[in-house]
Enzyme design. Structure first.
Site, mmCIF file in Angstrom:
data_model
loop_
_atom_site.group_PDB
_atom_site.id
_atom_site.type_symbol
_atom_site.label_atom_id
_atom_site.label_comp_id
_atom_site.label_asym_id
_atom_site.label_seq_id
_atom_site.Cartn_x
_atom_site.Cartn_y
_atom_site.Cartn_z
ATOM 1 N N ASP A 15 0.863 -1.197 0.000
ATOM 2 C CA ASP A 15 0.000 0.000 0.000
ATOM 3 C C ASP A 15 0.895 1.242 0.000
ATOM 4 O OD1 ASP A 15 -2.450 1.571 0.308
ATOM 5 O OD2 ASP A 15 -1.817 1.931 2.370
ATOM 6 N N SER A 16 0.295 2.385 -0.248
ATOM 7 C CA SER A 16 1.041 3.642 -0.168
ATOM 8 C C SER A 16 1.554 3.870 1.255
ATOM 9 C CB SER A 16 0.137 4.809 -0.558
ATOM 10 O OG SER A 16 -0.933 4.924 0.360
ATOM 11 N N TYR A 47 -0.737 8.742 -1.978
ATOM 12 C CA TYR A 47 -0.765 8.618 -3.442
ATOM 13 C C TYR A 47 -1.910 9.435 -4.053
ATOM 14 C CZ TYR A 47 2.370 4.489 -3.715
ATOM 15 O OH TYR A 47 3.435 3.633 -3.693
ATOM 16 N N GLY A 48 -2.926 9.710 -3.229
ATOM 17 C CA GLY A 48 -4.197 10.257 -3.735
ATOM 18 C C GLY A 48 -4.099 11.502 -4.594
ATOM 19 N N CYS A 78 -4.355 -1.255 -2.164
ATOM 20 C CA CYS A 78 -4.505 0.190 -2.306
ATOM 21 C C CYS A 78 -5.389 0.451 -3.523
ATOM 22 C CB CYS A 78 -3.123 0.804 -2.507
ATOM 23 S SG CYS A 78 -3.140 2.574 -2.826
ATOM 24 N N THR A 80 -6.000 3.269 -4.935
ATOM 25 C CA THR A 80 -5.379 4.266 -5.816
ATOM 26 C C THR A 80 -4.334 3.612 -6.721
ATOM 27 O OG1 THR A 80 -5.695 5.808 -3.990
ATOM 28 C CG2 THR A 80 -4.328 6.553 -5.803
ATOM 29 N N CYS A 191 -11.026 3.424 -0.038
ATOM 30 C CA CYS A 191 -9.593 3.614 0.224
ATOM 31 C C CYS A 191 -9.282 2.743 1.424
ATOM 32 C CB CYS A 191 -9.307 5.080 0.530
ATOM 33 S SG CYS A 191 -7.653 5.379 1.201
ATOM 34 N N THR A 192 -8.182 1.992 1.357
ATOM 35 C CA THR A 192 -7.905 1.018 2.419
ATOM 36 C C THR A 192 -7.515 1.680 3.743
ATOM 37 O OG1 THR A 192 -5.661 0.777 1.528
ATOM 38 C CG2 THR A 192 -7.313 -0.856 0.851
ATOM 39 N N HIS A 193 -7.227 2.971 3.718
ATOM 40 C CA HIS A 193 -6.967 3.670 4.982
ATOM 41 C C HIS A 193 -8.265 3.880 5.788
ATOM 42 C CE1 HIS A 193 -3.063 4.743 3.228
ATOM 43 N NE2 HIS A 193 -2.704 5.294 4.361
HETATM 44 N N1 DGL Z 1 -4.764 3.429 0.791
HETATM 45 C C1 DGL Z 1 -4.879 4.010 -0.481
HETATM 46 C C2 DGL Z 1 -6.137 3.601 -1.214
HETATM 47 O O1 DGL Z 1 -6.688 2.559 -0.942
HETATM 48 C C3 DGL Z 1 -4.437 5.368 -0.822
HETATM 49 C C4 DGL Z 1 -4.252 6.445 0.160
HETATM 50 C C5 DGL Z 1 -3.295 7.481 -0.392
HETATM 51 O O2 DGL Z 1 -2.103 7.189 -0.406
HETATM 52 O O3 DGL Z 1 -3.745 8.551 -0.824
HETATM 53 O O4 DGL Z 1 -6.582 4.287 -2.092
#
Ligand code: DGL
Length: 281
Positions: A15-16, A47-48, A78, A80, A191-193
């Site tokens: 993931d990012s 990454y967004g 992730c 993204t 988003c996985t966060h």
């Molecule tokens: N966790 C990421 C996702 O699922 C991206 C979060 C990021 O780096 O902006 O999209």
């Protein structure tokens, strides 16, 4: 692609940053005997707001790192990176087992009663061609209206460990309120966060929604898909002994170790991804 992997080789999860831990917890639960490598690209997160080209370059760099460590499969945990780079990754490594993560539009369409679903994701995910196609297909097949909400800054708050702060709560309310206001009874965590601020999302919903609101997270479905793929290819590790977990980061090792401990109650060894300067935060 380095070859020579076998059923006892590890699975790479990427993931990012720390968002992929929300997927990793389901993978560990479903596949406890597998060795796992987790790579957080925290030195380059979030990454967004990055270009597709930049995300492709980072994804290929991290994939190469995990493949050099013998990964038999790669989970792009992730949304993204999946949107921007899964196609390129599959072209580059056609024989590699890959699993990507996409916002759960289909399960959300099956759940909604108001035919209105809110999608919380990064700006890059929502602007990508892969998501546009998924959106178009699911909307056409189900007649559901999807309200797309880019959550600028939210992954960053989570990356900083601010899971309960007033600033994060205000950001969550700002993104969730208009969706509920427009009749969404289901929210997709695209988003996985975001599963790590689910309590804040639920709290924001409770303040404004008259009816209960469903929340869709695809972590468990990803773990199931990975298990199916490994079984199909005869690559499940055959043992009763629990697998190991090793983590790597392009950012701060201390921050990643803290995230593992706080979010998953795990204390893996954390290494640095070589050739990248360590970023102490
Ligand atoms: N966790 C990421 C996702 O699922 C991206 C979060 C990021 O780096 O902006 O999209």
């Amino acid at each position: 692609m380095p070859s020579g992997f076998s059923a006892s080789s590890p699975i790479g999860v990427f993931d990012s940053g720390i968002g992929g831990l929300s997927v990793l917890r389901h993978i560990r639960a479903r596949l406890p005997h597998e060795h796992l490598l987790y790579a957080a690209d925290s030195g380059f997160a979030p990454y967004g707001g990055k270009t597709e080209q930049a995300i492709v370059a980072r994804t290929l760099a991290i994939a190469e790192f995990l493949l050099e460590r013998g990964a038999k499969a790669l989970v792009v945990a992730c949304n993204t990176a999946t949107g921007a780079a899964l196609g390129v990754l599959r072209e580059r490594y056609p024989a590699l087992l890959t699993v990507g993560v996409e916002p759960g539009l289909k399960p959300a369409a099956a759940l909604t009663k108001t035919h209105t679903v809110g999608v919380l994701a990064t700006e890059r995910t929502l602007a990508g061609a892969r998501f546009a196609l998924l959106h178009q297909q699911v909307a056409a097949a189900t007649g559901v209206r999807f309200l797309l909400q880019p959550c600028i800054g939210l992954a960053d708050q989570i990356e900083k460990g601010e899971l309960r702060s007033a600033a994060t709560a205000a950001l969550v309310r700002r993104y969730v309120a208009p969706l509920i206001g427009q009749g969404a009874d289901t929210l997709v965590l695209g988003c996985t966060h975001y599963p790590f601020v689910q309590p804040l999302i639920e709290d924001a919903v409770r303040r404004i929604a008259a009816q209960p609101v469903g929340i869709v997270d695809t972590g468990e479905a990803i773990a199931r898909q990975l298990a199916r793929l490994l079984a199909q290819h005869g690559l499940q590790r055959q043992t009763a002994v629990e697998g190991t977990l090793t983590a790597f980061t392009t950012g701060s090792r201390t921050s990643l170790a803290t995230a593992f401990s706080n979010l998953l109650k795990l204390r893996p060894e954390v290494g640095r991804i070589a050739a990248e300067p360590e970023v102490e935060q």
